[in-house]
Design a protein around this motif. Structure first.
Motif: not given
Length: 235
Positions: A118, A121-122, A165, A167
């Protein structure tokens, strides 16, 4: 015991809490040992105020329950708050050390590769650019035997990935992972010199996240945690 813990007054209340938790029958997987403020006060040679704080902390962590006219009743270790960093610390310094390391390593295997995926990606660009620098510092300090610096950087590296992440659940586990990493150091269960393959894997994770490559980030993080499991002889 009182003489040993007499110095743990005032600012050291949490040290007394930990000693009390490890002394309870719950650590040995039994239920029903009864305790009260007066016993904590006498056994650990602390004030009544500190004894009450100890009891309250143990109740919050689900180490004990309070029963009317009975007092504090210890609970089996499996009923303790497993995600409390305090509880993790206590278990790592008890006879449940190996089991705790195993379950925490399994948690890392489940969480950290996904968090690295993650993050690739983020994570914000400034975080992505920081990771290769951190990995380089890890290699430099590790290869030169500056282990105190290395361990601090290692905690920063893994915490940074979890917190960025994207999240919030992963982010909330960053303090737990930090507790695990520092616990291994305290217990002298960390290699005196980091393995080259572990340093390579940290480099690979950092580069993969910097290059926004989720699959490579996941695979490299797996290598890190797999190496931990192998080092601890848990795999």
């Amino acid at each position: 015991m009182a003489a040993e813990l007499g110095a743990h007054r005032g600012d050291h209340t949490q040290d007394v809490v930990g000693a009390a938790a490890r002394s309870l029958p719950g650590v040995k997987r039994r239920r029903g040992g009864r305790r009260g403020d007066a016993e904590f006060q006498r056994r650990f040679d602390v004030s009544r105020t500190v004894a009450r704080e100890v009891a309250k902390s143990l109740e919050t962590a689900k180490v004990v329950t309070v029963r009317r006219r009975i007092g504090l009743v210890s609970q089996p270790v499996e009923e303790w708050d497993a995600l409390s960093t305090q509880v993790i610390h206590w278990k790592l310094h008890s006879t449940h050390r190996e089991e705790q390391l195993r379950t925490l390593t399994e948690l890392r295997l489940a969480i950290e590769p996904a968090a690295a995926t993650s993050a690739a990606r983020y994570a914000p660009i400034d975080v992505k650019s920081r990771l290769p620098l951190l990995a380089a510092e890890l290699r430099h300090t590790g290869e030169n035997g500056r282990l105190d610096e290395f361990h601090k950087l290692d905690i920063e590296f893994h915490s940074l990935i979890l917190r960025n992440s994207g999240n919030e659940m992963f982010a909330s586990l960053s303090t737990i992972i930090a507790t695990v990493l520092s616990g291994r150091v305290e217990l002298h269960m960390y290699p005196q010199k980091p393995k080259p393959e572990a340093l390579d894997a940290h480099d690979a994770v950092a580069q993969a996240i910097w290059q926004s490559s989720p699959d490579n980030a996941r695979q490299a993080m797996h290598r890190i945690v797999d190496e931990v499991a192998e080092t601890l002889q848990l795999s």
